[in-house]
Design a protein around this motif. Structure first.
Motif, PDB file in Angstrom:
ATOM      1  N   LEU A  42       1.026  -1.139  -0.306  1.00 14.64           N
ATOM      2  CA  LEU A  42       0.003  -0.101   0.174  1.00 14.64           C
ATOM      3  C   LEU A  42       0.836   1.207  -0.004  1.00 14.64           C
ATOM      4  O   LEU A  42       2.008   1.200   0.486  1.00 14.64           O
ATOM      5  N   ASP A  43       0.662   2.334  -0.821  1.00 10.78           N
ATOM      6  CA  ASP A  43       0.997   3.578  -0.551  1.00 10.78           C
ATOM      7  C   ASP A  43       0.430   4.417   0.539  1.00 10.78           C
ATOM      8  O   ASP A  43      -0.500   4.938   0.295  1.00 10.78           O
ATOM      9  N   TRP A  44       1.398   4.601   1.495  1.00 10.63           N
ATOM     10  CA  TRP A  44       0.696   5.146   2.835  1.00 10.63           C
ATOM     11  C   TRP A  44       0.642   6.844   2.693  1.00 10.63           C
ATOM     12  O   TRP A  44      -0.002   7.589   3.414  1.00 10.63           O
ATOM     13  N   SER A  45       0.979   7.336   1.426  1.00 11.09           N
ATOM     14  CA  SER A  45       1.063   8.932   1.276  1.00 11.09           C
ATOM     15  C   SER A  45      -0.709   9.051   0.726  1.00 11.09           C
ATOM     16  O   SER A  45      -0.941  10.237   0.461  1.00 11.09           O
ATOM     17  N   HIS A  46      -1.339   8.120   0.402  1.00 10.17           N
ATOM     18  CA  HIS A  46      -2.631   8.266  -0.128  1.00 10.17           C
ATOM     19  C   HIS A  46      -3.626   8.242   0.931  1.00 10.17           C
ATOM     20  O   HIS A  46      -3.572   7.483   2.027  1.00 10.17           O
ATOM     21  N   PRO A  47      -4.426   9.249   1.134  1.00  9.36           N
ATOM     22  CA  PRO A  47      -5.491   9.372   2.270  1.00  9.36           C
ATOM     23  C   PRO A  47      -6.371   8.308   2.503  1.00  9.36           C
ATOM     24  O   PRO A  47      -6.628   8.141   3.715  1.00  9.36           O
ATOM     25  N   ASP A  48      -6.772   7.783   1.614  1.00 10.90           N
ATOM     26  CA  ASP A  48      -7.651   6.445   1.806  1.00 10.90           C
ATOM     27  C   ASP A  48      -6.970   5.283   2.623  1.00 10.90           C
ATOM     28  O   ASP A  48      -7.664   4.738   3.296  1.00 10.90           O
ATOM     29  N   VAL A  49      -5.605   5.358   2.579  1.00 11.64           N
ATOM     30  CA  VAL A  49      -5.240   4.200   3.178  1.00 11.64           C
ATOM     31  C   VAL A  49      -5.077   4.182   4.638  1.00 11.64           C
ATOM     32  O   VAL A  49      -5.382   3.550   5.411  1.00 11.64           O
ATOM     33  N   GLY A  50      -4.845   5.610   5.347  1.00 13.33           N
ATOM     34  CA  GLY A  50      -4.876   5.757   6.571  1.00 13.33           C
ATOM     35  C   GLY A  50      -6.195   5.805   7.106  1.00 13.33           C
ATOM     36  O   GLY A  50      -6.431   5.219   8.329  1.00 13.33           O
ATOM     37  N   ALA A  51      -7.341   6.331   6.403  1.00 10.36           N
ATOM     38  CA  ALA A  51      -8.613   6.332   6.775  1.00 10.36           C
ATOM     39  C   ALA A  51      -9.103   5.184   6.849  1.00 10.36           C
ATOM     40  O   ALA A  51     -10.113   4.672   8.007  1.00 10.36           O
ATOM     41  N   ASP A  52      -8.878   4.048   5.874  1.00  5.72           N
ATOM     42  CA  ASP A  52      -9.296   2.738   6.147  1.00  5.72           C
ATOM     43  C   ASP A  52      -8.694   2.133   7.302  1.00  5.72           C
ATOM     44  O   ASP A  52      -9.301   1.352   8.088  1.00  5.72           O
ATOM     45  N   LEU A  53      -7.358   2.293   7.481  1.00  9.91           N
ATOM     46  CA  LEU A  53      -7.039   1.501   8.802  1.00  9.91           C
ATOM     47  C   LEU A  53      -7.509   2.224  10.113  1.00  9.91           C
ATOM     48  O   LEU A  53      -7.837   1.361  11.114  1.00  9.91           O
ATOM     49  N   ASP A  54      -7.817   3.475  10.122  1.00 16.92           N
ATOM     50  CA  ASP A  54      -8.507   4.031  11.316  1.00 16.92           C
ATOM     51  C   ASP A  54      -9.883   2.988  11.559  1.00 16.92           C
ATOM     52  O   ASP A  54     -10.030   2.949  12.639  1.00 16.92           O
ATOM     53  N   GLU A  55     -10.752   2.771  10.445  1.00 17.67           N
ATOM     54  CA  GLU A  55     -11.703   2.051  10.706  1.00 17.67           C
ATOM     55  C   GLU A  55     -11.322   0.645  11.248  1.00 17.67           C
ATOM     56  O   GLU A  55     -12.403   0.137  11.949  1.00 17.67           O
ATOM     57  N   THR A  56     -10.601   0.228  10.533  1.00 16.34           N
ATOM     58  CA  THR A  56     -10.100  -0.983  11.022  1.00 16.34           C
ATOM     59  C   THR A  56      -9.745  -1.227  12.493  1.00 16.34           C
ATOM     60  O   THR A  56     -10.014  -2.317  13.344  1.00 16.34           O
ATOM     61  N   LEU A  57      -8.829  -0.118  12.936  1.00 14.13           N
ATOM     62  CA  LEU A  57      -8.559  -0.315  14.403  1.00 14.13           C
ATOM     63  C   LEU A  57      -9.694  -0.267  15.239  1.00 14.13           C
ATOM     64  O   LEU A  57      -9.878  -0.918  16.294  1.00 14.13           O
ATOM     65  N   ARG A  58     -10.568   0.853  15.054  1.00 11.08           N
ATOM     66  CA  ARG A  58     -11.831   1.008  15.694  1.00 11.08           C
ATOM     67  C   ARG A  58     -12.715  -0.168  15.762  1.00 11.08           C
ATOM     68  O   ARG A  58     -13.389  -0.654  16.697  1.00 11.08           O
ATOM     69  N   PHE A  59     -12.827  -0.825  14.447  1.00 12.21           N
ATOM     70  CA  PHE A  59     -13.580  -2.244  14.688  1.00 12.21           C
ATOM     71  C   PHE A  59     -13.442  -3.297  15.506  1.00 12.21           C
ATOM     72  O   PHE A  59     -14.106  -3.567  16.276  1.00 12.21           O
ATOM     73  N   TRP A  60     -12.135  -3.497  15.806  1.00 14.81           N
ATOM     74  CA  TRP A  60     -11.426  -4.665  16.535  1.00 14.81           C
ATOM     75  C   TRP A  60     -11.428  -4.166  18.031  1.00 14.81           C
ATOM     76  O   TRP A  60     -11.592  -4.616  18.953  1.00 14.81           O
ATOM     77  N   LEU A  61     -11.098  -2.926  18.267  1.00 18.08           N
ATOM     78  CA  LEU A  61     -10.915  -2.182  19.551  1.00 18.08           C
ATOM     79  C   LEU A  61     -12.163  -2.095  20.165  1.00 18.08           C
ATOM     80  O   LEU A  61     -12.669  -2.318  21.389  1.00 18.08           O
ATOM     81  N   ASP A  62     -13.454  -1.865  19.307  1.00 20.07           N
ATOM     82  CA  ASP A  62     -14.865  -1.666  19.682  1.00 20.07           C
ATOM     83  C   ASP A  62     -15.317  -3.166  20.157  1.00 20.07           C
ATOM     84  O   ASP A  62     -16.124  -3.360  21.035  1.00 20.07           O
ATOM     85  N   LEU A  63     -14.618  -4.223  19.492  1.00 18.78           N
ATOM     86  CA  LEU A  63     -14.987  -5.566  19.792  1.00 18.78           C
ATOM     87  C   LEU A  63     -14.560  -6.054  21.090  1.00 18.78           C
ATOM     88  O   LEU A  63     -14.821  -7.111  21.830  1.00 18.78           O
ATOM     89  N   GLY A  64     -13.193  -5.162  21.839  1.00 11.46           N
ATOM     90  CA  GLY A  64     -12.752  -5.824  22.801  1.00 11.46           C
ATOM     91  C   GLY A  64     -11.548  -6.191  22.852  1.00 11.46           C
ATOM     92  O   GLY A  64     -10.797  -6.303  23.962  1.00 11.46           O
ATOM     93  N   VAL A  65     -10.857  -6.043  21.602  1.00 12.82           N
ATOM     94  CA  VAL A  65      -9.391  -6.548  21.437  1.00 12.82           C
ATOM     95  C   VAL A  65      -8.607  -5.353  22.336  1.00 12.82           C
ATOM     96  O   VAL A  65      -8.932  -4.318  22.075  1.00 12.82           O
ATOM     97  N   ASP A  66      -7.481  -5.952  22.963  1.00 16.46           N
ATOM     98  CA  ASP A  66      -6.861  -5.078  23.756  1.00 16.46           C
ATOM     99  C   ASP A  66      -5.568  -4.486  23.009  1.00 16.46           C
ATOM    100  O   ASP A  66      -4.809  -3.562  23.672  1.00 16.46           O
ATOM    101  N   GLY A  67      -5.248  -4.780  21.812  1.00 17.96           N
ATOM    102  CA  GLY A  67      -4.168  -4.243  21.331  1.00 17.96           C
ATOM    103  C   GLY A  67      -3.676  -4.936  19.862  1.00 17.96           C
ATOM    104  O   GLY A  67      -4.346  -5.780  19.571  1.00 17.96           O
ATOM    105  N   PHE A  68      -2.635  -4.420  19.314  1.00 15.85           N
ATOM    106  CA  PHE A  68      -2.222  -4.922  18.060  1.00 15.85           C
ATOM    107  C   PHE A  68      -0.875  -4.978  18.018  1.00 15.85           C
ATOM    108  O   PHE A  68       0.216  -4.319  18.542  1.00 15.85           O
ATOM    109  N   ARG A  69      -0.326  -6.130  17.463  1.00 15.88           N
ATOM    110  CA  ARG A  69       1.093  -6.412  16.880  1.00 15.88           C
ATOM    111  C   ARG A  69       1.339  -5.993  15.599  1.00 15.88           C
ATOM    112  O   ARG A  69       0.480  -6.525  14.500  1.00 15.88           O
TER     113      ARG A  69
END
Length: 504
Positions: A153-180
């Protein structure tokens, strides 16, 4: 024969018995499995091989009830070729907005038949693959630092960061305690994608500062963005896979607004030699001192040869691995145990070639067998494969017929087993008040030995020499092997042995 989330739920009682504080799962997100889940096609769903989102929710609840945390693997460097974004990029053609989320480039040469630069893939071969356009003609090339099924992925593209934000919140809302965070040092690429110098050793994840594939300045902006989201969830944490050698550069990843923790692999890569072990400890502690962070320690993981094999195999490798466990658990910080290490499992290099699954095997032209040797399922009970791992006759990697002696069932009641040593070491470690600082005090020690004291008074001594040495006077708390014979002046530390003691 694959293992799944319900299987982890069923084994939480074992994890409690072992005494660990949590679990890190390798990728369980939806994936075609070209690289064991590190090629993610849907980052906000569980792959049906392992269960579903509801099963993961039950696992989180079960672990939390047992006062354990769950860390998920996050893969922000690349996607699968089956990710909707990549399929859209191939369909859209050159110059399209869809291709801007990845690194699509024209090839070199008159007909564009040469890769855009000389970058290699970690798994062997070039880091570029050419696509076929809709009209059937050879088209642009896309970058993949790993397998062709894993476009970067090209992290200079705004869609890439925005999508990861959504992914992080999805799993954290589920109760996951963090990420490797996988390949945490590789998320930024230079704008010019220039060739690497000819004399750069290209086979490793990071070698030196001239390797433009890794440790670029822009990677820190990515981690600041991740940290900003994770900080919305009190108690959640990030652990970065950071293959960066110089401690000052490693420490940059641990600044207050970036990663909470990072894997420093110095101890993982150190040979069983007192000087090398001390150097690895010192470099890790120095990185933590610079960053003001908590150090992490690991003797093995899913990418390296298991410690029993690495230190010598057989009885010798087992004795040394047991000794190094006491070194690891005596150090201040967070200790990671790769599943199966507590059973003294060796790496298995007898896997038939037609059963190998690591992409390195094919990408290297069958020159490198890859990492399957350390990924064989762990044995639970019985005397024959699959040792209670599955109700199927076959497991995803074959299990050695000689592993009956390594099962949990065979070791659980044996006070001299490696499993019993792990349980005793973890229990003893829990009973200590704990160090106040990420530092140790080194003692003078005979040649081939080392000894250090934690600031709570516990001393760890290791003998990597070929002769026995006398121990300081004190109360022996735990040893990795027998300390006999004793002399009138005190205990003797044999070769390939470590001990915890509290000096008089």
């Amino acid at each position: 024969g694959l293992g799944d989330l319900q299987g982890v739920i069923d084994r939480v009682g074992y994890l409690e018995l072992l005494g660990v504080d949590g679990v890190w799962l390798s990728p369980i997100m939806r994936s075609p499995g070209a690289d064991h889940g590190y090629d993610v096609s849907d980052p906000r769903d569980v792959d049906p091989l392992f269960g579903d989102v509801e099963t993961l929710r039950r696992l989180v609840e079960t672990l939390h009830a047992a006062r354990m945390v769950l860390i998920m693997d996050l893969v922000p460097n690349h996607t699968s070729v089956e990710h909707p974004w990549f399929a859209a990029a191939v369909d859209a053609g050159p110059g399209s907005p869809e291709r801007e989320r990845y690194f699509f480039r024209d090839g070199l040469g008159e007909d564009g038949s040469l890769p855009p630069n000389n970058w290699p893939s970690v798994f062997g071969g070039p880091a570029w693959t050419r696509v076929t356009e809709h009209d059937g003609t050879p088209g642009q090339w896309y970058l993949h630092l790993f397998a062709p099924e894993q476009p970067d992925l090209d992290w200079s593209h705004p869609d890439v960061g925005a999508d990861l934000d959504e992914t992080l919140r999805f799993w954290l809302d589920l109760g996951v305690d963090g990420f490797r965070i996988d390949v945490a040092h590789g998320l930024a690429k230079p704008d010019d994608l220039a060739d690497l110098p000819d004399d750069v050793e290209i086979a490793q994840l990071v070698v030196d500062e001239r390797d433009a594939r890794w440790d670029r300045p822009g990677v820190h902006d990515v981690h600041r963005r991740i940290r900003a989201v994770v900080d919305e969830y009190p108690g959640a944490a990030t652990f970065g896979e950071v293959w960066v050698g110089p401690v000052d550069r490693f420490a940059r990843y641990l600044r207050p607004d970036e990663l909470h923790f990072a894997f420093h692999f110095a101890l993982t890569g150190a040979p069983f030699e007192a000087g090398a072990v001390r150097e690895a400890v010192d470099s890790t502690l120095e990185a933590s001192r610079i960053a003001g962070s908590t150090p992490t320690w690991a003797l093995s993981n899913h990418d390296v040869v298991r410690e029993v094999t690495r230190y010598g195999n057989g009885a010798l490798g087992t004795a040394r691995a047991r000794a190094m466990l006491l070194v690891e658990l005596a150090l201040p910080g967070i200790a990671f145990i790769y599943n199966g290490a507590e059973l003294g499992l060796p790496s298995d290099f007898s896997i038939p070639h037609d059963r190998l699954t690591d992409p390195t095997w094919e990408r290297s032209g069958h020159a490198e067998t890859g990492r399957d040797h350390c990924r064989v399922p762990i044995p639970w009970e019985g005397t024959r494969p699959p040792y209670g791992f599955s109700t199927a006759d076959h497991t995803w990697l074959p299990m050695p017929t000689s592993w009956g002696r390594h099962t949990v069932e065979a070791q659980i009641e044996d006070p001299g087993s490696t499993l019993s040593l792990y349980r005793a070491a973890i229990e003893t470690r829990r009973s200590w008040p704990g160090p106040r600082t990420a530092s140790v005090e080194w003692y003078g020690a005979p040649s081939g030995c080392l000894a250090f004291r934690r600031d709570d008074g516990v001393v760890c001594a290791l003998n990597t020499s070929v002769r026995s040495v006398p121990l300081p006077h004190g109360e022996v708390l735990l040893s990795s092997g027998p300390l006999t014979p004793e002399t009138p002046t005190g205990a003797i530390l044999p070769p390939d042995t470590a001990v915890w003691l509290r000096p008089h």
